[in-house]
Design a protein around this motif. Sequence first.
Motif, short mmCIF file in Angstrom:
data_model
loop_
_atom_site.label_atom_id
_atom_site.label_comp_id
_atom_site.label_asym_id
_atom_site.label_seq_id
_atom_site.Cartn_x
_atom_site.Cartn_y
_atom_site.Cartn_z
N THR A 139 4.54 -12.47 0.19
CA THR A 139 3.21 -12.61 0.88
C THR A 139 3.08 -14.04 1.52
OG1 THR A 139 2.11 -10.99 -0.15
CG2 THR A 139 0.75 -12.22 1.20
N TRP A 192 -5.41 -5.64 -10.02
CA TRP A 192 -4.09 -5.88 -8.96
C TRP A 192 -3.73 -4.51 -8.27
CZ3 TRP A 192 -1.36 -9.71 -7.22
CH2 TRP A 192 -0.20 -9.14 -6.47
N SER A 193 -3.29 -4.63 -7.26
CA SER A 193 -2.88 -3.73 -6.30
C SER A 193 -1.88 -4.43 -5.26
CB SER A 193 -4.18 -3.27 -5.47
OG SER A 193 -3.56 -2.53 -4.31
N ASP A 194 -0.69 -3.81 -5.45
CA ASP A 194 0.49 -4.26 -4.58
C ASP A 194 -0.11 -4.26 -3.13
OD1 ASP A 194 1.99 -4.50 -6.94
OD2 ASP A 194 3.50 -3.10 -6.39
N GLN A 195 -0.60 -2.95 -2.53
CA GLN A 195 -1.02 -2.77 -1.54
C GLN A 195 -1.96 -3.94 -0.86
OE1 GLN A 195 -2.35 1.12 -0.68
NE2 GLN A 195 -2.58 0.85 1.62
N ALA A 203 6.08 -9.53 -11.83
CA ALA A 203 5.98 -8.65 -10.67
C ALA A 203 4.60 -9.14 -9.64
CB ALA A 203 5.66 -7.29 -11.43
N MET A 204 3.70 -9.57 -10.27
CA MET A 204 2.79 -10.00 -9.34
C MET A 204 3.16 -11.19 -8.55
SD MET A 204 -0.87 -9.23 -11.81
CE MET A 204 -0.69 -7.73 -12.66
N VAL A 241 5.15 -10.24 -5.62
CA VAL A 241 4.40 -9.85 -4.29
C VAL A 241 3.63 -11.02 -3.63
CG1 VAL A 241 2.50 -8.47 -3.51
CG2 VAL A 241 4.10 -7.48 -5.37
N TYR A 243 -2.57 -6.98 -2.05
CA TYR A 243 -1.91 -8.27 -2.01
C TYR A 243 -0.65 -8.51 -1.42
CZ TYR A 243 -5.99 -8.78 -4.87
OH TYR A 243 -7.37 -8.59 -5.38
N MET A 244 -0.16 -7.71 -0.77
CA MET A 244 1.08 -7.71 0.27
C MET A 244 0.60 -8.52 1.42
SD MET A 244 2.35 -4.02 1.62
CE MET A 244 2.75 -3.58 -0.14
#
Length: 267
Positions: free
Chosen positions: A192, A62-65, A184-185, A188, A67-68
């Motif tokens: 999105t 996972w990566s917030d950046q 949390a995921m 996001v 998957y935003m």
Amino acid sequence: MDILRRNNVKVIGSPGRQVVVLAHGFGCDQNMWRLVAPALAGEFHVVLFDYVGSGGSDPSAWSDQRYMSLDGYARDVIEVCEALDLEDVAFVGHSVSSMIGVRAAAVAPERFSSLAMVGPSPRYIDDDTYRGGFSAEDIDELLESIESNYLGWSAAMAPVIMGNPDRPELGEELAHSFCAADPAMARVFARTTFLSDSRGDLKSVTVPTLVLECAQDAIAPREVGAHVHAAIPGSRLVTLDATGHCPQLSAPEATTSAIRTFLRELR
């Protein structure tokens, strides 16, 4: 990185036949296709997967950046196709995955030969001349509810999204799917999904496209299906005699039939 493990990829059906990739929507996973995939597998080579952050995917990826943006999810799709060396793919996307498929096909057109969109919405927020079904205030409240109490939102909204109040087990299944996601995921992915505007991307679609909508859908009203159909030249619009946003669960036979008919006619 092992992409197939990262995205919990599963393949069913016979190699050598038309490849059909089934992609789930927000808050869901590949299990949403459990009533459709086996029926398609008798005729097609079916690929199922989970986006990173969903289902049985690898949470360490996972990566917030990444998957935003819907582009991050489109990269998941492309990388799964690359890992399996897939070409001539019929991409079937549910809900937000419809627009993810549009972006994937634009980035890697050599991989995709057709698109089938189940309950698509290029924008959820109403605009001056566009009806997405929600006001900006509606979406702000939805996202605030997800941020403050994701599990509570899931329990309350799943029956609304599913429709079919006479079949409460369907809403319960969707609620279970929502609640299984990492909050949390999911937050996001929610931002999105519900803040995206993919209307401008529709003009890039050049492959045969099926727009599959339900007669009643609280998330993607029929005005949205009409917009998508009008924006993609040559697309086919099919309205199922079904209620809710997840016809692959509430009306699996009709959903399978529409997809199968569309793909057969492309041969």
